[in-house]
Design a protein around this motif. Structure first.
Motif, short mmCIF file in Angstrom:
data_model
loop_
_atom_site.label_atom_id
_atom_site.label_comp_id
_atom_site.label_asym_id
_atom_site.label_seq_id
_atom_site.Cartn_x
_atom_site.Cartn_y
_atom_site.Cartn_z
N ASN A 2 0.86 -1.19 0.00
CA ASN A 2 0.00 0.00 0.00
C ASN A 2 0.90 1.24 0.00
O ASN A 2 1.09 1.90 1.02
N ARG A 4 0.48 4.12 -1.32
CA ARG A 4 -0.23 5.37 -1.03
C ARG A 4 -0.37 5.58 0.47
O ARG A 4 -0.22 6.70 0.96
N GLY A 5 -0.63 4.48 1.17
CA GLY A 5 -0.75 4.56 2.63
C GLY A 5 0.57 4.96 3.27
O GLY A 5 0.61 5.81 4.17
N TRP A 7 3.02 6.59 1.89
CA TRP A 7 3.27 7.97 1.47
C TRP A 7 2.43 8.94 2.29
O TRP A 7 2.91 10.01 2.68
N ALA A 8 1.19 8.54 2.58
CA ALA A 8 0.30 9.39 3.38
C ALA A 8 0.89 9.60 4.78
O ALA A 8 0.94 10.72 5.28
#
Lengths: 253, 314
Positions: A2, A4-5, A7-8
């Motif tokens: 994940n 994106r997770g 990176w978030a």
């Protein structure tokens, strides 16, 4: 993965650092300057050289690591302790994130900031003393390994701590004394026995001397030994984090 | 029931302290329904939700989302679930829009400013999008938490005590929002100890007490099955006392003697009403009006808990 997770979380943490950017950078610059004034000018003028290296230059790797230790531990421990304290950890725990991904986000951000601080100190040191690095790539990689290790260590402290006070206990009562006694500002060759042998049990000796070797090509401990010791500490921290997520220690009821 | 969206099988939780928070709960949630989990504080509602969402480890049993185990397929399962916890826990220094976007990305969804705007507008948060969380009122924070839970477009939404400490207006808003979500096909599981909330919102109600799911029923069926009704008779001439001929029905007479009340079991085949009315006629007692009232979910709930306590005492 994940991504994106990850990176978030990374961006969230970096954003938190940006809010305190100027104090975050001014503190290491001022601290380093003070060390150079005290150690470099006051004491250094009497010490001149250690192992062929001018004293002012000799303390640069130690100064960088001193900040890396405290920054890494503080950033990583605070980063994970804060959501535990406020309760926002619920979102991280309920997200489709593996333990590895979560740690990568938090530790990655904490390590980024610690690396930036180390480089700022390096730049500040240039204002006071001539510093050249014999093995720049090795120096950077070694610094990265030490930073990541201490960030993982900080992450563990952030999980373990029951309050903000406990966050400070390990860095102040364990890491700082070990750093000062671990040859950050002197060569352990200068110590009399049995202190010299006792000092060899201090893990910081290996970290500082490994890093110092990448600067000057000489140190109290062989680079291989230093690297092995650092890797062992990194491995221990990895194991600790793996255990935390496996058992849900202080994360899940 | 065919094809539940969420299946809970023998889910147990015993805390380290020895407290048995859940005792082998079995529950199927139907696709697209609003399910209310009703119970007093400490009944195990939050524990149940927390286990499903990965905040608490189960001591036994399993959870399946469309047949997929919630631990072995945690990525797939969690992507589909949104959670609004009971506590107002927010990042104090984050602006509303950042914290909502963060939630979407944390759940692996690509950035979508249009979607975030839509969610914020639906929850009347758009004007507050740049406000940092600590400056919001409690009700607004609650809305943000819902926005965060919806940011990754889940098709199962858990609302843990969504209207606890919320004013009447926001509660109505919340109910409307839940209905809209259901229309969009989202399955909603809410916990509450406000019976009126379950009564107002739910398609089905599960009653939980002391870690046990006492019953699960369609709301209407539950009301019908367990509801008691009360018959009020407004008498033409007040009575001084209940005539002995009416004793078998044990009616209650109001203080002014003008109203006769008879409580009956609505689920029974024989309610006793026709015979009571016949007896009244025989006694020459006339009434000008009558009405029956269904007992509320609150009454049902209190009855159930009392039953449980009696059984436990025996």
């Amino acid at each position: 993965m994940n991504w994106r997770g990850i990176w978030a979380i990374y961006r969230f943490e970096m954003h938190r650092f940006r809010r305190t950017l100027w104090t975050g950078l001014a503190v290491p610059v001022i601290t380093t300057s003070l060390y150079f004034i005290v150690f470099g000018s006051a004491i250094g003028s009497r010490m001149t050289e250690i192992g062929g290296v001018p004293y002012g230059s000799f303390i640069v790797p130690g100064l960088m690591l001193l900040s890396v230790f405290t920054e890494s531990i503080f950033n990583a421990s605070f980063g994970i302790h804060m959501p535990r304290f406020t309760g926002t950890i619920y979102e991280i725990l309920s997200a489709p994130m593996s333990a590895f991904e979560t740690v990568l986000g938090y530790v990655g951000a904490a390590a980024s900031k610690a690396m930036i601080v180390a480089l700022v100190i390096f730049a500040t040191a240039h204002l006071f003393v001539p510093v050249s690095v014999l093995h720049p790539l090795l120096a950077l990689l070694f610094l990265l390994l030490v930073t990541l290790t201490f960030c993982m260590f900080g992450f563990i402290i952030g999980i373990w701590a029951k309050g903000f006070e406990q966050l400070q206990v390990i860095p102040l009562l364990v890491v700082t004394p070990l750093t000062f006694l671990g040859g950050s500002f002197y060569s352990i060759e200068m110590l009399a026995e049995p202190w010299r042998t006792i000092t060899l049990f201090n893990p910081v000796v290996y970290l500082v001397n490994g890093f110092r070797w990448t600067f000057f090509g000489t140190a109290d401990v062989a680079f291989g030994t230093a690297l092995a010791a650092t890797a062992a500490f990194a491995g221990a921290c990895l194991l600790g984090i793996w255990w935390i997520f496996r058992t849900g220690y202080r994360l899940k009821a | 029931m065919s094809d539940p969206i969420l299946s809970i099988r023998g889910l147990r939780k015993a805390y380290a302290s020895g407290t048995e928070a859940l005792k082998a709960v079995d529950l199927d949630i139907r696709r697209g329904e609003i399910f209310a989990l009703l119970g007093p504080n400490g009944a195990g509602k939050t524990t149940l939700i927390s286990i499903v969402c990965g905040l608490v480890t189960a001591s036994g049993g399993e959870v399946l989302v469309d047949g997929k185990n919630w631990q072995t397929h945690y990525r797939e399962v969690r992507r589909r679930i949104g959670l609004v916890p009971q506590e107002l826990t927010t990042d104090a220094f984050e602006p509303v829009i950042s914290t909502v976007s963060f939630s979407r990305e944390l759940f692996g969804k690509p950035r979508d400013p249009a979607k975030i705007e839509e969610i914020l507008r639906t929850l009347t948060l758009w004007d507050k999008r740049k406000t940092i969380m600590k400056e919001l009122s409690g009700g607004m924070k609650r809305r943000v938490m819902i926005a965060k839970a919806l940011a990754h477009e889940p098709d199962i939404l858990f609302l843990d005590e969504p209207t606890a400490g919320v004013d009447v207006e926001l509660r109505k808003d919340m109910w409307n929002m839940v209905r809209r979500l259901r229309e969009q096909g989202v399955t909603i599981i809410l916990t509450t100890h406000y019976i009126e909330e379950a009564e107002e919102m739910a398609d089905r109600v599960g009653v939980i007490a002391k870690g046990e799911l006492i019953l699960v029923e369609d709301k209407a069926a539950l009301m019908q099955k367990l509801g008691r009704k009360i018959l009020h008779l407004q008498l033409v001439e007040p009575l001084a006392a209940v005539p002995s001929a009416l004793a078998p029905w044990q009616p209650q007479l109001s203080e002014d003697g003008a109203t006769l009340t008879y409580e009956f079991d609505a689920k029974a085949d024989r309610t006793g009403i026709p015979s009571l009315l016949a007896a009244l006629r025989d006694e020459g007692i006339t009434f000008k009006d009558l009405d029956t009232k269904q007992s509320s979910l609150e009454d049902i709930f209190v009855d159930l808990i009392q039953q449980q306590r009696q059984e436990a005492a025996e």
